[in-house]
Motif scaffolding. Structure first.
Motif, PDB file in Angstrom:
ATOM      1  N   LEU A 358       0.822  -1.208   0.000  1.00 42.67           N
ATOM      2  CA  LEU A 358       0.000   0.000   0.000  1.00 42.67           C
ATOM      3  C   LEU A 358       0.853   1.253   0.000  1.00 42.67           C
ATOM      4  O   LEU A 358       1.916   1.299   0.635  1.00 42.67           O
ATOM      5  CB  LEU A 358      -0.890   0.032   1.248  1.00 42.67           C
ATOM      6  CG  LEU A 358      -1.783  -1.183   1.515  1.00 42.67           C
ATOM      7  CD1 LEU A 358      -2.392  -1.077   2.915  1.00 42.67           C
ATOM      8  CD2 LEU A 358      -2.867  -1.289   0.458  1.00 42.67           C
ATOM      9  N   ASP A 359       0.420   2.285  -0.726  1.00 41.40           N
ATOM     10  CA  ASP A 359       0.939   3.636  -0.556  1.00 41.40           C
ATOM     11  C   ASP A 359       0.002   4.360   0.401  1.00 41.40           C
ATOM     12  O   ASP A 359      -1.201   4.450   0.133  1.00 41.40           O
ATOM     13  CB  ASP A 359       0.970   4.378  -1.900  1.00 41.40           C
ATOM     14  CG  ASP A 359       2.306   4.245  -2.602  1.00 41.40           C
ATOM     15  OD1 ASP A 359       3.232   3.690  -1.989  1.00 41.40           O
ATOM     16  OD2 ASP A 359       2.417   4.678  -3.765  1.00 41.40           O
ATOM     17  N   ASP A 392       4.885  10.676   2.081  1.00 47.39           N
ATOM     18  CA  ASP A 392       4.172   9.423   1.909  1.00 47.39           C
ATOM     19  C   ASP A 392       4.889   8.308   2.664  1.00 47.39           C
ATOM     20  O   ASP A 392       5.973   8.484   3.200  1.00 47.39           O
ATOM     21  CB  ASP A 392       4.089   9.051   0.419  1.00 47.39           C
ATOM     22  CG  ASP A 392       3.430  10.145  -0.402  1.00 47.39           C
ATOM     23  OD1 ASP A 392       2.479  10.747   0.116  1.00 47.39           O
ATOM     24  OD2 ASP A 392       3.886  10.395  -1.537  1.00 47.39           O
ATOM     25  N   SER A 394       5.133   3.670   2.630  1.00 45.19           N
ATOM     26  CA  SER A 394       4.679   2.387   2.079  1.00 45.19           C
ATOM     27  C   SER A 394       4.384   1.451   3.236  1.00 45.19           C
ATOM     28  O   SER A 394       5.047   1.497   4.280  1.00 45.19           O
ATOM     29  CB  SER A 394       5.743   1.788   1.162  1.00 45.19           C
ATOM     30  OG  SER A 394       6.928   1.507   1.893  1.00 45.19           O
ATOM     31  N   ALA A 415      -8.685  -0.174   0.487  1.00 44.35           N
ATOM     32  CA  ALA A 415      -8.489   0.798  -0.590  1.00 44.35           C
ATOM     33  C   ALA A 415      -9.362   2.038  -0.422  1.00 44.35           C
ATOM     34  O   ALA A 415      -9.024   3.109  -0.938  1.00 44.35           O
ATOM     35  CB  ALA A 415      -8.764   0.135  -1.943  1.00 44.35           C
ATOM     36  N   ARG A 421      -3.464   5.871  -0.170  1.00 47.19           N
ATOM     37  CA  ARG A 421      -3.397   6.560  -1.457  1.00 47.19           C
ATOM     38  C   ARG A 421      -3.557   5.599  -2.630  1.00 47.19           C
ATOM     39  O   ARG A 421      -4.157   5.939  -3.641  1.00 47.19           O
ATOM     40  CB  ARG A 421      -2.066   7.312  -1.566  1.00 47.19           C
ATOM     41  CG  ARG A 421      -1.869   8.365  -0.470  1.00 47.19           C
ATOM     42  CD  ARG A 421      -0.436   8.874  -0.454  1.00 47.19           C
ATOM     43  NE  ARG A 421      -0.104   9.546  -1.689  1.00 47.19           N
ATOM     44  CZ  ARG A 421      -0.279  10.857  -1.882  1.00 47.19           C
ATOM     45  NH1 ARG A 421      -0.801  11.609  -0.923  1.00 47.19           N
ATOM     46  NH2 ARG A 421       0.060  11.412  -3.033  1.00 47.19           N
ATOM     47  N   ASP A 422      -3.012   4.391  -2.494  1.00 50.24           N
ATOM     48  CA  ASP A 422      -3.089   3.443  -3.600  1.00 50.24           C
ATOM     49  C   ASP A 422      -2.776   2.043  -3.089  1.00 50.24           C
ATOM     50  O   ASP A 422      -1.943   1.867  -2.189  1.00 50.24           O
ATOM     51  CB  ASP A 422      -2.086   3.821  -4.700  1.00 50.24           C
ATOM     52  CG  ASP A 422      -2.230   2.951  -5.954  1.00 50.24           C
ATOM     53  OD1 ASP A 422      -3.339   2.462  -6.193  1.00 50.24           O
ATOM     54  OD2 ASP A 422      -1.223   2.784  -6.663  1.00 50.24           O
ATOM     55  N   VAL A 424      -0.861  -0.730  -4.253  1.00 45.88           N
ATOM     56  CA  VAL A 424       0.172  -0.878  -5.275  1.00 45.88           C
ATOM     57  C   VAL A 424       0.147  -2.273  -5.891  1.00 45.88           C
ATOM     58  O   VAL A 424       0.230  -2.433  -7.116  1.00 45.88           O
ATOM     59  CB  VAL A 424       1.563  -0.575  -4.677  1.00 45.88           C
ATOM     60  CG1 VAL A 424       2.657  -0.783  -5.734  1.00 45.88           C
ATOM     61  CG2 VAL A 424       1.601   0.834  -4.127  1.00 45.88           C
TER      62      VAL A 424
END
Length: 434
Positions: A358-359, A392, A394, A415, A421-422, A424
């Motif tokens: 994940l971001d 940010d 991870s 999500a 944020r994303d 990944v």
């Protein structure tokens, strides 16, 4: 064994890379094959679409009329044309007229195997298909015969050389999927249309055959959950290395036992992270390998070249010798074993594990929000790793085993978190304790 008897007459359907090698070996070593089978083996005809394109075949053997060849005075039909039709109709015709069959056609067996087995049983003839999975590797016969008295729990393997080459090269070089696929095509590892390989169709057909043999249950290609490798990124491979893992496209067939003791079969094909210490992790290039876990025999590994003219021809000829021996002595090989009739479990109910990258926003409380979402879905976290990156961060989460639909819905909920944020990447994890 007396070899002074009438020859075993063989019709060859298809004469591509494998067929050419089969024909060459039969013609170059007639005494060897006669000694192995107890009778001479005589190729009576070779059916191809364009006879003028096959100068390697004696002109007297060539024909474009496969039906007439099958209907002729032959004992064994060797099918190497591939695809569903006309292969299905030709083989049914051969079996129903009392001819034994050797085939390398995994797609046909995965879709219409039960029909072919029934025709063979009714006529009292053989159908052999060792070359349909993993080329020269002796795999199907051990499952079909050597392990018939054992209880197999799991069959997991790399059964497509093209995808294994691509993933191995991506891992070694850091290159992306598209450029590695192009290179595989230039080197002859990938077909001009690589869809069957890279989208997992080829591996799914093989998984259906493996599951059917291992668990005595009819499994078709449509029963197999299938995902290809086009979504695998260099980032996925880098993330795997950080956790001492690697990524492989796996065919996984397993016996699943629920809380009440009920059994079902799971068959799936997808990319997965496996520990670098697992035997399959060291299988590189275009090689194949299959790992079998059985109750009495324990862990078994089958490894070798899974494709190519000579390796596949070796498996075809092994089947041909077995069929010819049966014709000589008046016996039969093993029949279809589908007595267990276990249900095939949908992928959503199949227990597995996820690696989720994940971001996320780099601020307090992110980890607790993500962890709370996993808890809400009753999915347990095995490993979590967070790393700041300026504004940010991870976050990597590896789960314990849970039903695939629960893991998928958990990722969907994660999500939607404002701090995420994303997503990944999401990849399943196999080959290690849950």
């Amino acid at each position: 064994m007396n070899v002074n008897r009438e020859p075993i007459r063989v019709a060859l359907l298809g004469c591509g890379t494998v067929g050419t090698e089969v024909l060459r070996l039969l013609q170059d070593q007639p005494e060897e094959f006669a000694a192995r089978t107890g009778a001479p083996m005589q190729v009576t005809g070779v059916a191809v679409r364009r006879p003028d394109k096959h100068p390697e075949v004696p002109p007297g053997l060539l024909t474009a009329d496969a039906s007439a060849l099958v209907d002729g005075d032959v004992d064994v039909v060797v099918e190497l044309i591939g695809g569903i039709e006309p292969a299905r109709s030709l083989l049914l015709r051969a079996l129903r007229s009392g001819k034994s069959v050797v085939t390398a056609n995994k797609a046909l067996l995965a879709e219409h195997g039960s029909e072919l087995y029934a025709a063979a049983d009714e006529a009292g003839v053989d159908i052999y298909f060792e070359a349909a999975v993993a080329g020269a590797i002796p795999l199907l016969r051990p499952l079909r015969e050597s392990l018939a008295g054992d209880r197999i729990h799991r069959v997991m393997g790399i059964v497509n050389g093209t995808t294994n080459y691509i993933l191995s090269e991506m891992d070694a070089t850091g290159a992306g999927y598209a450029e590695t696929l192009d290179e595989a095509g230039r080197l002859g590892y990938a077909e001009a249309d690589p869809t069957a390989d890279v989208d997992g169709f080829d591996a799914a057909s093989k998984a259906a055959i493996l599951a059917s043999l291992a668990f005595h249950t009819r499994v078709t290609a449509s029963d197999v959950h299938r995902e290809g490798i086009s979504g695998v990124t260099p980032g996925d491979l880098a993330a795997a290395r950080q956790l001492d893992r690697t990524v492989k496209l796996l065919s996984i067939c397993e016996r699943v036992v629920d809380e009440d003791g009920g059994e079902s079969v799971s068959a799936r094909v997808h990319p997965a992270m496996i520990p670098s210490t697992h035997p399959l992790a060291r299988v590189g290039d275009a090689y194949n390998a299959v790992f079998v876990e059985a109750e009495a025999a324990g862990e078994l590994m089958f490894y070798g070249r899974g494709a190519g003219g000579a390796p596949t021809a070796s498996a075809v000829l092994g089947d041909l010798v077995a069929v010819a021996r049966n014709r000589v002595v008046g016996g039969r090989g093993p029949r279809e074993s589908a007595h267990a009739k276990l249900p095939v479990q949908p992928m959503g109910k199949t227990p597995t594990r996820y690696h989720v990258s994940l971001d996320v926003a780099d601020k307090p409380g992110v980890l607790s929000q993500v962890a709370s979402t996993f808890t809400d879905h009753e999915v347990s976290i095995s490993v979590v790793r967070q790393q700041g990156r300026g504004a940010d961060a991870s976050l990597v989460v590896v789960t314990h085993t849970a039903a695939d639909e629960a893991l998928r819905s958990t990722v969907e909920s994660v999500a939607r978190l404002p701090v995420v944020r994303d997503v990944v990447s999401v990849m399943r994890v196999e080959g290690e304790p849950s």
